[in-house]
Design a protein around this motif. Structure first.
Motif, PDB file in Angstrom:
ATOM      1  N   ILE A   1       3.933 -31.892  82.816  1.00  0.00           N
ATOM      2  CA  ILE A   1       2.855 -32.266  81.906  1.00  0.00           C
ATOM      3  C   ILE A   1       1.844 -33.225  82.658  1.00  0.00           C
ATOM      4  O   ILE A   1       0.696 -32.961  82.619  1.00  0.00           O
ATOM      5  N   ILE A   2       2.494 -34.357  83.290  1.00  0.00           N
ATOM      6  CA  ILE A   2       1.524 -35.350  84.093  1.00  0.00           C
ATOM      7  C   ILE A   2       1.116 -34.624  85.228  1.00  0.00           C
ATOM      8  O   ILE A   2      -0.078 -35.230  85.542  1.00  0.00           O
ATOM      9  N   GLU A   3       1.443 -33.625  85.835  1.00  0.00           N
ATOM     10  CA  GLU A   3       1.212 -33.144  87.066  1.00  0.00           C
ATOM     11  C   GLU A   3      -0.283 -32.171  86.774  1.00  0.00           C
ATOM     12  O   GLU A   3      -1.145 -31.676  87.678  1.00  0.00           O
ATOM     13  N   ASP A   4      -0.362 -31.952  85.502  1.00  0.00           N
ATOM     14  CA  ASP A   4      -1.805 -31.069  85.234  1.00  0.00           C
ATOM     15  C   ASP A   4      -2.892 -32.045  85.021  1.00  0.00           C
ATOM     16  O   ASP A   4      -3.025 -32.641  83.997  1.00  0.00           O
ATOM     17  N   GLN A   5      -3.714 -32.010  85.948  1.00  0.00           N
ATOM     18  CA  GLN A   5      -4.922 -32.674  85.910  1.00  0.00           C
ATOM     19  C   GLN A   5      -5.933 -32.430  84.596  1.00  0.00           C
ATOM     20  O   GLN A   5      -6.647 -33.528  84.403  1.00  0.00           O
ATOM     21  N   TYR A   6      -5.642 -31.675  83.929  1.00  0.00           N
ATOM     22  CA  TYR A   6      -6.560 -31.005  82.760  1.00  0.00           C
ATOM     23  C   TYR A   6      -6.061 -31.797  81.581  1.00  0.00           C
ATOM     24  O   TYR A   6      -6.701 -31.649  80.611  1.00  0.00           O
ATOM     25  N   THR A   7      -4.889 -31.962  81.759  1.00  0.00           N
ATOM     26  CA  THR A   7      -4.119 -32.521  80.404  1.00  0.00           C
ATOM     27  C   THR A   7      -4.282 -34.119  80.361  1.00  0.00           C
ATOM     28  O   THR A   7      -3.926 -34.967  81.274  1.00  0.00           O
ATOM     29  N   ILE A   8      -4.922 -34.568  79.167  1.00  0.00           N
ATOM     30  CA  ILE A   8      -5.423 -35.850  79.009  1.00  0.00           C
ATOM     31  C   ILE A   8      -4.938 -36.542  77.883  1.00  0.00           C
ATOM     32  O   ILE A   8      -5.186 -37.646  77.614  1.00  0.00           O
ATOM     33  N   GLY A   9      -4.094 -35.660  77.110  1.00  0.00           N
ATOM     34  CA  GLY A   9      -3.327 -36.384  75.879  1.00  0.00           C
ATOM     35  C   GLY A   9      -2.251 -35.733  75.549  1.00  0.00           C
ATOM     36  O   GLY A   9      -1.970 -34.237  75.713  1.00  0.00           O
TER      37      GLY A   9
ATOM     38  N   LYS B   1     -11.026 -35.845  68.375  1.00  0.00           N
ATOM     39  CA  LYS B   1     -12.098 -36.768  68.209  1.00  0.00           C
ATOM     40  C   LYS B   1     -12.632 -37.791  69.318  1.00  0.00           C
ATOM     41  O   LYS B   1     -13.624 -37.844  69.525  1.00  0.00           O
ATOM     42  N   GLY B   2     -11.499 -38.160  69.786  1.00  0.00           N
ATOM     43  CA  GLY B   2     -11.713 -38.949  71.255  1.00  0.00           C
ATOM     44  C   GLY B   2     -12.648 -37.814  72.310  1.00  0.00           C
ATOM     45  O   GLY B   2     -13.302 -38.449  72.949  1.00  0.00           O
ATOM     46  N   ILE B   3     -11.890 -36.677  72.571  1.00  0.00           N
ATOM     47  CA  ILE B   3     -12.504 -35.985  73.631  1.00  0.00           C
ATOM     48  C   ILE B   3     -14.081 -35.596  73.128  1.00  0.00           C
ATOM     49  O   ILE B   3     -15.009 -35.879  73.737  1.00  0.00           O
TER      50      ILE B   3
ATOM     51  N   ILE C   1     -13.117 -38.032  78.147  1.00  0.00           N
ATOM     52  CA  ILE C   1     -12.655 -36.852  78.664  1.00  0.00           C
ATOM     53  C   ILE C   1     -11.692 -37.128  79.890  1.00  0.00           C
ATOM     54  O   ILE C   1     -11.470 -36.102  80.559  1.00  0.00           O
ATOM     55  N   THR C   2     -11.174 -38.170  79.891  1.00  0.00           N
ATOM     56  CA  THR C   2     -10.245 -38.772  81.011  1.00  0.00           C
ATOM     57  C   THR C   2      -9.036 -39.386  80.355  1.00  0.00           C
ATOM     58  O   THR C   2      -9.197 -39.653  79.400  1.00  0.00           O
TER      59      THR C   2
END
Length: 403
Positions: A136-144, A356-358, A363-364
């Motif tokens: 999960i954390i190694e996926d750079q696109y996953t922010i939440g 809503k945050g996105i 977006i980071t």
């Protein structure tokens, strides 16, 4: 939520085993009873920590994941981690479906901001969750992250997500100690067992007037933690003669049933999941036990009724989870062909908050984490606002009954 502690052993003599074997031949199976039952879990009353009734109030309009339809964002994703297979999978599936509904509504309304939901099946196992967390954390696109779902797996992975700066909002992990680890990324979307346990204990003792309660736990981080809170609050009302620990995965509760019947309590409280609650209540009813069966959020699922059949009738189920109401309930039913289950509402609300945050430009990972920390808004289940340690600022418990 699963973590193992030592269970108490129960020894049965040969004569007792023979009697139980004979009795077992005449017992109906959960599958047979389930085919005959039309029972449902229905909200009964909202209570405070003293067990007193609190009138439900009409809140503000819940946040809509669709927003204004004008959001624009680069490719980003949210993760959901929880049990999607295994004996307690219904609870994880409920959350996933709630999040999926929020994401689908958002994406349909916002062609310029398409958020992907990536699901990870932990089976509720801390070890499997630990193996999944790096992915999960190694996926750079996953922010939440919405999850993990259970307390044991949250305990095992919280440090990993904290080090990665990934906001992890759980819809269902209720063990009190999770917010005491110093994690800056942990947010709990419902009341913890330090609220739930005393609330249900005081409801039994003060509101229902029960004088003797047997408390049973399943030896998991969740079940033991909840049962301990109930025992501590009940005080002498929790009969030490039937203070029982069983094991996750057990199906034969004959020793516990014998011990409970010997104590003749007004009620039995079970801290654990529906996979064990169902055979426990069925074996209690088959033995002639006529007291009230009580459990909590880990058992509050339609699978409990399905597996226990008519034996579930009259059971009381406490939960920090809010009832599904309004358009959300109808949209969920239309999409998934079934009514929202336990934690579906929380999954939807927490997914909506991250979306809503996105849409706001977060977006980071650092930006979305900051957004959640400072969030205050109405959801379907409740208003959401968090303390610095990730607990909700306002919490109440619902009591449901099976009828």
């Amino acid at each position: 939520m699963r973590g193992h502690v030592a269970r108490k052993a129960f020894a049965l003599g040969g004569a007792s085993l023979m009697a139980l074997a004979i009795a077992g031949c005449s017992q109906s199976t959960p599958e047979e009873e389930a085919a005959q039952t039309n029972l449902k879990i229905v909200e009964k009353v909202q209570i405070d920590e003293n067990g007193g009734e609190v009138a439900a109030t009409a809140g503000a309009t819940p946040a809509d994941p669709a927003g204004d339809g004008k959001a624009s964002c680069p490719p980003v994703s949210l993760a959901m981690a929880g049990a999607l297979n295994g004996p307690d999978a219904a609870l994880g599936i409920n959350i996933r479906n709630g999040v999926q509904l929020a994401v689908d509504k958002h994406n349909a309304a916002n062609p310029g901001c398409q958020v992907q939901l990536k699901t990870f099946d932990t089976e509720g196992d801390p070890q499997k969750a630990s193996n999944i967390a790096p992915r999960i954390i190694e996926d750079q696109y996953t922010i939440g992250l919405i999850g993990p779902a259970f307390s044991g797996e949250t305990k095992a992975t919280g440090g990993v997500f904290d080090q990665a700066g990934l906001a992890a909002v759980t819809a269902s992990a209720t063990n009190v100690t999770l917010s005491e680890n110093g994690w800056k990324t942990f947010f709990r979307g419902l009341a913890n067992d330090g609220v739930q346990g005393p609330s249900v204990a005081n409801y039994l003792k003060n509101t229902l007037g029960h004088k003797k309660v047997c408390v049973v736990d399943d030896s998991t981080d969740y079940g033991l933690g909840l049962a301990t809170a109930v025992r501590d609050t009940l005080g002498p009302v929790a009969d030490s003669a039937c203070n029982i620990s069983v094991k996750k995965g057990d199906k034969d509760f004959s020793a516990a049933v014998t011990q409970i019947n010997g104590a003749a309590p007004d009620s039995v409280f079970f801290g654990g999941y529906y996979a064990e609650a169902a055979p426990l209540v069925q074996q209690l009813r088959d033995s002639g036990f006529g007291g009230t069966f009580v459990s909590a959020d880990g058992s509050k699922d339609n699978e409990f009724v399905k597996q226990a059949g008519e034996s579930a009738k009259g059971a009381l189920l406490a939960c920090p989870c809010g009832p599904a109401t309004g358009s959300f309930a109808q949209e969920y039913t239309d999409k998934f062909g079934q009514e929202p289950g336990t934690y579906s509402t929380e999954g939807y609300d927490l997914g909506t908050i991250l979306l809503k945050g996105i849409d706001s430009g977060a977006i980071t990972r650092p930006a979305l984490l900051d957004y959640v920390r400072n969030y205050k808004g109405q959801g379907v289940a409740r208003e959401y606002q968090w303390t610095p340690v990730g607990e909700l600022t306002s919490t109440l418990i619902w009591v449901y009954d099976v009828q």
